[in-house]
Design a protein around this motif. Structure first.
Motif, PDB file in Angstrom:
ATOM      1  N   LEU A 243      -6.033  -5.079   0.565  1.00  0.00           N
ATOM      2  CA  LEU A 243      -5.699  -3.685   0.848  1.00  0.00           C
ATOM      3  C   LEU A 243      -6.800  -3.011   1.661  1.00  0.00           C
ATOM      4  O   LEU A 243      -6.531  -2.375   2.694  1.00  0.00           O
TER       5      LEU A 243
ATOM      6  N   SER B 115      -5.259   5.441  -2.726  1.00  0.00           N
ATOM      7  CA  SER B 115      -4.229   4.488  -2.340  1.00  0.00           C
ATOM      8  C   SER B 115      -3.907   3.499  -3.445  1.00  0.00           C
ATOM      9  O   SER B 115      -4.775   2.805  -3.953  1.00  0.00           O
TER      10      SER B 115
ATOM     11  N   ARG C 230      -7.098  -4.323   5.196  1.00  0.00           N
ATOM     12  CA  ARG C 230      -6.039  -3.803   6.063  1.00  0.00           C
ATOM     13  C   ARG C 230      -6.380  -2.394   6.537  1.00  0.00           C
ATOM     14  O   ARG C 230      -6.223  -2.043   7.706  1.00  0.00           O
ATOM     15  N   TYR C 231      -6.860  -1.563   5.608  1.00  0.00           N
ATOM     16  CA  TYR C 231      -7.257  -0.203   5.984  1.00  0.00           C
ATOM     17  C   TYR C 231      -8.444  -0.224   6.943  1.00  0.00           C
ATOM     18  O   TYR C 231      -8.495   0.544   7.911  1.00  0.00           O
TER      19      TYR C 231
ATOM     20  N   VAL D 233       1.114   0.602   6.723  1.00  0.00           N
ATOM     21  CA  VAL D 233      -0.289   1.004   6.628  1.00  0.00           C
ATOM     22  C   VAL D 233      -0.736   1.637   7.933  1.00  0.00           C
ATOM     23  O   VAL D 233      -1.377   2.695   7.945  1.00  0.00           O
TER      24      VAL D 233
ATOM     25  N   LEU E  40       1.768  -6.483   1.368  1.00  0.00           N
ATOM     26  CA  LEU E  40       1.444  -5.326   2.184  1.00  0.00           C
ATOM     27  C   LEU E  40       2.266  -5.319   3.471  1.00  0.00           C
ATOM     28  O   LEU E  40       2.441  -6.350   4.113  1.00  0.00           O
TER      29      LEU E  40
ATOM     30  N   LEU F 276       3.795   1.364   0.860  1.00  0.00           N
ATOM     31  CA  LEU F 276       2.868   0.506   1.603  1.00  0.00           C
ATOM     32  C   LEU F 276       3.272  -0.961   1.617  1.00  0.00           C
ATOM     33  O   LEU F 276       2.674  -1.750   2.342  1.00  0.00           O
TER      34      LEU F 276
END
Length: 411
Positions: free
Chosen positions: A125, A91, A128-129, A54, A49, A42
């Motif tokens: 994180l 994750s 971003r998801y 992703v 990141l 990732l």
């Protein structure tokens, strides 16, 4: 069976279709799936990141969910549906994502700075998801766990309810270890093991472990002449395999050792496992014969006992006399004060403790009902005598059989 061999016709190994392709039936039929992805898959080489990586993972997951729902993976879908597939994503990447913003050029060794990096990186994180899944109209929910959340009865029930409710409401859970508060004593240690335990926790039909290597090899995959192992039916298939040769990345905590151990835990708990690279996630989720397939080797057990055996860190130990060892290990009874010979460590009621025989071998693990400082005056005494002298609260087990898991057969 090695890479390049023709797939067989056994369930789970792969069934040839008329178009010449092959599918692992048990994988393709899986409804609830836990997917784990590591930090190295990732992040960039610098530790931040990688948005493209992703997005690539999210594209695969959304496509699988969308195809299963009969649509194209577009807006309006949840994480599953009536009769549809559900995905829980475990994750890694929080600590790695926090390195660059804090000016760190590598993963810190000390726990305090790891926690600081996780605090910064976890938000990045999940953001971003969230943005990536939003492209498909899908919601996500963050779930952060420590071993305390899963080995203690009340916390465990809360974790189960949260994950089940997120799935029921159409949100895709994103699970990670709570690195911001976890200490050495309450850490899972790696997200591979966490993923195996989550797969059992949510009663998953399949666990998919994604790495930067396309499966388990019989040696260092960088060495000419090594071959990928297509399937593992039991420990005998790993005999002579140099599992530790794959090493570990600079931003993660795992390696091939942790992935094989996670696969062993899940398979023993009745959950089949596919181990492959992130670039082949789509094929793995569709049941195509990619990576290494670990067959189920056991049945599902009581959820908390699996957590107790594999996720808890003993805070102390109780030495049992020979009679108590036989009672606990062979007859699966509760541990009573009369069977205790010695106590060590500092723990409180509800903590996990190790149960040892007179030679110091760990034979079981359980959640203790008394503080360490209380136990010396209980040793070797009957519950009836203790109740008469100290009160009815002492007429009970030191470790109840429902909170106890046997680790090894004595002798």
């Amino acid at each position: 069976m090695r890479a390049g061999d023709e797939p067989g016709d056994e369930q789970g190994r792969g069934v040839a279709k008329q178009d010449g392709s092959a599918v692992r039936d048990e994988v393709a039929a899986a409804r609830r799936i836990v997917v784990k992805i590591g930090s190295s898959s990732l992040t960039t080489a610098a530790g931040g990141l990688d948005a493209d990586r992703v997005d690539a993972l999210v594209d695969v997951l959304a496509k699988v969910l969308g195809q299963d729902a009969g649509g194209d993976g577009g807006a309006g879908g949840g994480a599953g549906g009536a009769g549809g597939k559900e995905i829980v994503l475990v994750s890694s990447g929080a600590i790695a994502a926090g390195l660059a913003p804090l000016g760190l050029d590598r993963r810190p060794r000390d726990l305090a700075r790891q926690q600081a990096a996780a605090s910064v990186g976890q938000g990045l994180l999940v953001a971003r998801y969230t943005a990536s899944f939003a492209r498909y109209g899908r919601r996500v929910g963050q779930v952060l766990l420590t071993t305390d959340d899963t080995s203690r009865r009340a916390h465990y029930r809360n974790a189960t309810r949260t994950l089940d409710q997120l799935l029921a409401m159409g949100a895709l859970p994103i699970v990670n270890e709570n690195d911001t508060v976890a200490t050495d004593e309450i850490r899972f240690g790696d997200n591979d093991r966490l993923a195996a335990l989550v797969a059992h926790l949510v009663r998953a039909d399949l666990l998919v472990l994604l790495s930067d290597v396309d499966g388990l090899y019989d040696g260092d995959p960088r060495t000419p002449g090594t071959s990928r192992i297509d399937e593992v039916k039991g420990p005998q298939d790993l005999a002579g395999v140099s599992i530790g040769s794959a090493g570990r990345s600079g931003v993660g905590t795992g390696g091939m050792v942790t992935k094989v151990e996670a696969a062993r835990i899940a398979a023993a708990a009745g959950v089949p496992v596919v181990l492959t690279s992130a670039s082949r996630a789509g094929d793995a989720l569709l049941g195509r014969p990619t990576g290494t397939y670990f067959h189920r080797t056991g049945r599902r057990s009581a959820d908390r006992l699996l957590w107790l055996a594999h996720a808890s860190e003993p805070r102390g130990a109780l030495t049992l006399d020979d009679g108590a060892v036989r009672a606990v290990v062979e007859r699966r009874t509760s541990l009573l004060p009369a069977g205790i010979a010695a106590v060590e460590g500092e723990f409180t009621a509800g903590d996990p403790v190790e149960l040892r025989d007179t030679e110091g071998r760990a034979v079981a693990r359980g959640l203790v009902n008394f503080d360490a400082k209380e136990i010396p005056r209980l040793i070797g005494r009957s519950t009836r005598d203790l109740a008469r002298e100290l009160g009815p609260a002492y007429e009970r087990e030191v470790v109840h059989r429902d909170d106890l898991v046997v680790l090894h057969r004595h002798g």
